[in-house]
Enzyme design. Structure first.
Site, PDB file in Angstrom:
ATOM      1  N   HIS A 139      18.646  53.726 -22.777  1.00 41.02           N
ATOM      2  CA  HIS A 139      18.256  55.064 -23.231  1.00 41.02           C
ATOM      3  C   HIS A 139      18.614  56.153 -22.216  1.00 41.02           C
ATOM      4  O   HIS A 139      18.627  57.334 -22.550  1.00 41.02           O
ATOM      5  CB  HIS A 139      16.763  55.119 -23.594  1.00 41.02           C
ATOM      6  CG  HIS A 139      15.822  55.133 -22.422  1.00 41.02           C
ATOM      7  ND1 HIS A 139      15.132  54.019 -22.001  1.00 41.02           N
ATOM      8  CD2 HIS A 139      15.438  56.138 -21.586  1.00 41.02           C
ATOM      9  CE1 HIS A 139      14.362  54.336 -20.980  1.00 41.02           C
ATOM     10  NE2 HIS A 139      14.535  55.618 -20.704  1.00 41.02           N
ATOM     11  N   ASP A 169      17.131  47.381 -24.170  1.00 42.76           N
ATOM     12  CA  ASP A 169      17.197  48.696 -23.539  1.00 42.76           C
ATOM     13  C   ASP A 169      17.812  48.610 -22.145  1.00 42.76           C
ATOM     14  O   ASP A 169      17.311  49.207 -21.186  1.00 42.76           O
ATOM     15  CB  ASP A 169      15.824  49.355 -23.467  1.00 42.76           C
ATOM     16  CG  ASP A 169      15.916  50.839 -23.112  1.00 42.76           C
ATOM     17  OD1 ASP A 169      17.014  51.420 -23.276  1.00 42.76           O
ATOM     18  OD2 ASP A 169      14.906  51.411 -22.659  1.00 42.76           O
ATOM     19  N   GLY A 241      12.516  60.184 -15.495  1.00 47.96           N
ATOM     20  CA  GLY A 241      13.519  60.186 -14.439  1.00 47.96           C
ATOM     21  C   GLY A 241      13.528  58.887 -13.659  1.00 47.96           C
ATOM     22  O   GLY A 241      14.513  58.534 -13.028  1.00 47.96           O
ATOM     23  N   ASN A 242      12.381  58.158 -13.702  1.00 51.94           N
ATOM     24  CA  ASN A 242      12.317  56.841 -13.069  1.00 51.94           C
ATOM     25  C   ASN A 242      13.016  55.772 -13.902  1.00 51.94           C
ATOM     26  O   ASN A 242      13.314  54.683 -13.394  1.00 51.94           O
ATOM     27  CB  ASN A 242      10.862  56.398 -12.873  1.00 51.94           C
ATOM     28  CG  ASN A 242      10.267  56.870 -11.558  1.00 51.94           C
ATOM     29  OD1 ASN A 242       9.358  57.685 -11.548  1.00 51.94           O
ATOM     30  ND2 ASN A 242      10.787  56.365 -10.463  1.00 51.94           N
ATOM     31  N   SER A 243      13.258  56.049 -15.184  1.00 49.07           N
ATOM     32  CA  SER A 243      13.853  55.052 -16.072  1.00 49.07           C
ATOM     33  C   SER A 243      15.156  54.509 -15.482  1.00 49.07           C
ATOM     34  O   SER A 243      16.027  55.269 -15.073  1.00 49.07           O
ATOM     35  CB  SER A 243      14.138  55.657 -17.441  1.00 49.07           C
ATOM     36  OG  SER A 243      12.940  55.908 -18.133  1.00 49.07           O
ATOM     37  N   LEU A 298      18.376  32.381 -35.865  1.00 48.03           N
ATOM     38  CA  LEU A 298      17.848  31.317 -36.714  1.00 48.03           C
ATOM     39  C   LEU A 298      17.897  31.665 -38.185  1.00 48.03           C
ATOM     40  O   LEU A 298      18.094  30.795 -39.030  1.00 48.03           O
ATOM     41  CB  LEU A 298      16.415  30.990 -36.292  1.00 48.03           C
ATOM     42  CG  LEU A 298      15.729  29.798 -36.937  1.00 48.03           C
ATOM     43  CD1 LEU A 298      16.505  28.516 -36.671  1.00 48.03           C
ATOM     44  CD2 LEU A 298      14.292  29.662 -36.421  1.00 48.03           C
ATOM     45  N   GLY A 299      17.700  32.939 -38.526  1.00 50.47           N
ATOM     46  CA  GLY A 299      17.729  33.355 -39.924  1.00 50.47           C
ATOM     47  C   GLY A 299      16.445  33.067 -40.668  1.00 50.47           C
ATOM     48  O   GLY A 299      16.458  32.482 -41.762  1.00 50.47           O
ATOM     49  N   VAL A 300      15.314  33.490 -40.089  1.00 50.40           N
ATOM     50  CA  VAL A 300      14.011  33.266 -40.733  1.00 50.40           C
ATOM     51  C   VAL A 300      13.127  34.490 -40.549  1.00 50.40           C
ATOM     52  O   VAL A 300      13.391  35.356 -39.706  1.00 50.40           O
ATOM     53  CB  VAL A 300      13.288  32.044 -40.126  1.00 50.40           C
ATOM     54  CG1 VAL A 300      14.099  30.770 -40.328  1.00 50.40           C
ATOM     55  CG2 VAL A 300      12.949  32.267 -38.661  1.00 50.40           C
TER      56      VAL A 300
END
Length: 391
Positions: A139, A169, A241-243, A298-300
């Site tokens: 982000h 992220d 700003g810490n991100s 997995l498709g569930v």
């Protein structure tokens, strides 16, 4: 000479002997008390340490007290950890040019400077390789047209995006620079609740800042921040700003990437979240190697299994199985409860998603399944999780 006069010197002698014994005993008690009894206040190093700052009204001209060895070691340790980590943390500045149709719009306050020049933002990043690779949050750089990195020593370099992973992220950038100092990664298993940690970044754009706190919790999920959540929670101050900055231990080793805060006012309130180094490193290595992240699928659809007796979760019950998907081809069906994958217990649906994603697409995994009252083992060849991009 009378008997009375004869006995008097003898009685006087006994009196002097008793007095001498009492004096000797008293002296012995005093010596023993000084040698082994409690010392007068204050003499212990810890007491001296807390007395360092003079109280109001204290006499001036007295000799300054010396910090205890323990306090000195802690202070030196924080300084060393902060210096070590700070040399590997950068500030990231991004600029996003607005679409052409937006360039004549006015800001609500009447200005049009931002509309003409584009929106800008800032964040932080961590140098992870001497070749110029920098790990940060997705982000921080998402949608940016230009990215500039302020390196240690206030050198500015243009950066390009190597790859992003919106579901965790995370993103990896690269700059052309020499003399970079990569951060050291901590052992993920070493992170425990109560450990002292430092958050290093660029809060509010004031410049590189170090804040200190402890690990408040580990394994935080279901926060609705990312698809894959296994956050370290800390009370070290983390602000806008810490991100993308570093969360490090007392040795200056990376334990997490600072990502989010819980706040009702927009500022830090002692509840910050960092992506653990285990997940960050896994994503980083895949992006550097291939430019993207591939995860098992997995498709569930599933739900948590809650035990009525304890209220605790245990396993993930399949609600729906996608036709023709990996689970369907392996014979899994609605109603099955996944208890473990490759021997690792699955506590809930978050665990099912995380463990499935950790398996390389095309690889086989052993699923321990509860079907009715019978426990069976099913081998599943996992597919590749479809790419998910945030709007």
């Amino acid at each position: 000479m009378s008997d009375d006069l004869v006995r008097r010197p003898s009685a006087l002698r006994r009196l002097w002997l008793l007095l001498a014994q009492a004096i000797a005993i008293g002296a012995g008690v005093i010596i023993a008390w000084r040698a082994f009894g409690p010392a007068p206040f204050p003499v212990t190093p810890d007491v001296v340490a807390v007395q360092e700052a003079p109280h109001a009204g204290a006499a001036t001209g007295s000799a300054p007290t010396t910090p205890s060895a323990t306090t000195a070691r802690l202070e030196a340790g924080f300084r060393a950890a902060a210096a070590k980590a700070s040399a590997s943390v950068v500030n990231i500045y991004t600029r996003k040019t607005p679409p052409r149709r937006m360039q004549n719009w006015l800001r609500p306050d009447g200005g049009d400077e931002d509309a003409a020049q584009g929106a800008s933002s800032l964040g932080s990043g961590v140098i992870v390789a001497a070749q110029g690779y920098i790990l940060t949050n997705n982000h921080v750089v998402e949608g940016a047209d230009e990215i500039a990195v302020m390196l240690p020593g206030e050198k500015v370099a243009a950066a390009r995006v190597v790859g992003i992973d919106p579901e965790s992220d995370l993103a990896v950038l690269r700059v052309e620079a020499t003399g970079l100092q990569p951060i050291t990664f901590a052992d993920p298993a070493s992170v425990q609740v109560g450990d002292i940690v430092l958050a290093v970044g660029d809060p509010f754009g004031v410049g590189q800042t170090v804040t200190q706190g402890i690990v408040s919790a580990t394994g935080r999920n279901r926060l609705g921040i990312n698809t894959f959540e296994n956050f370290i929670q800390t009370d070290a101050a983390i602000n806008p700003g810490n991100s993308g900055g570093a969360l490090v231990d007392g040795n200056g080793h990376l334990v997490g990437i600072n990502t989010a805060i819980y706040s009702r006012s927009g500022g830090s309130q002692g509840i910050g979240f960092a992506i653990p180094v285990s997940l960050a490193r896994q994503v980083m290595e895949q992006i550097i190697a291939t430019g993207r992240v591939r995860r098992g699928w997995l498709g569930v659809s599933a739900r948590d299994v809650i035990h009525e007796a304890t209220g605790a979760t245990g396993g993930a019950a399949l609600v729906a199985v996608q036709r023709g998907g990996p689970a369907d081809r392996a014979g899994l069906r609605p109603g099955d409860t996944v208890l473990a994958i490759n021997g690792k217990e699955i506590p809930d649906t978050a665990g099912l998603i995380g463990e499935t994603a950790a398996v390389a697409p095309g690889s086989n995994a052993q699923f321990k399944i509860l079907r009715g009252r019978e426990t069976v083992t099913v081998q599943v060849e996992l597919g590749q999780r479809p790419a998910v991009r945030k709007p």
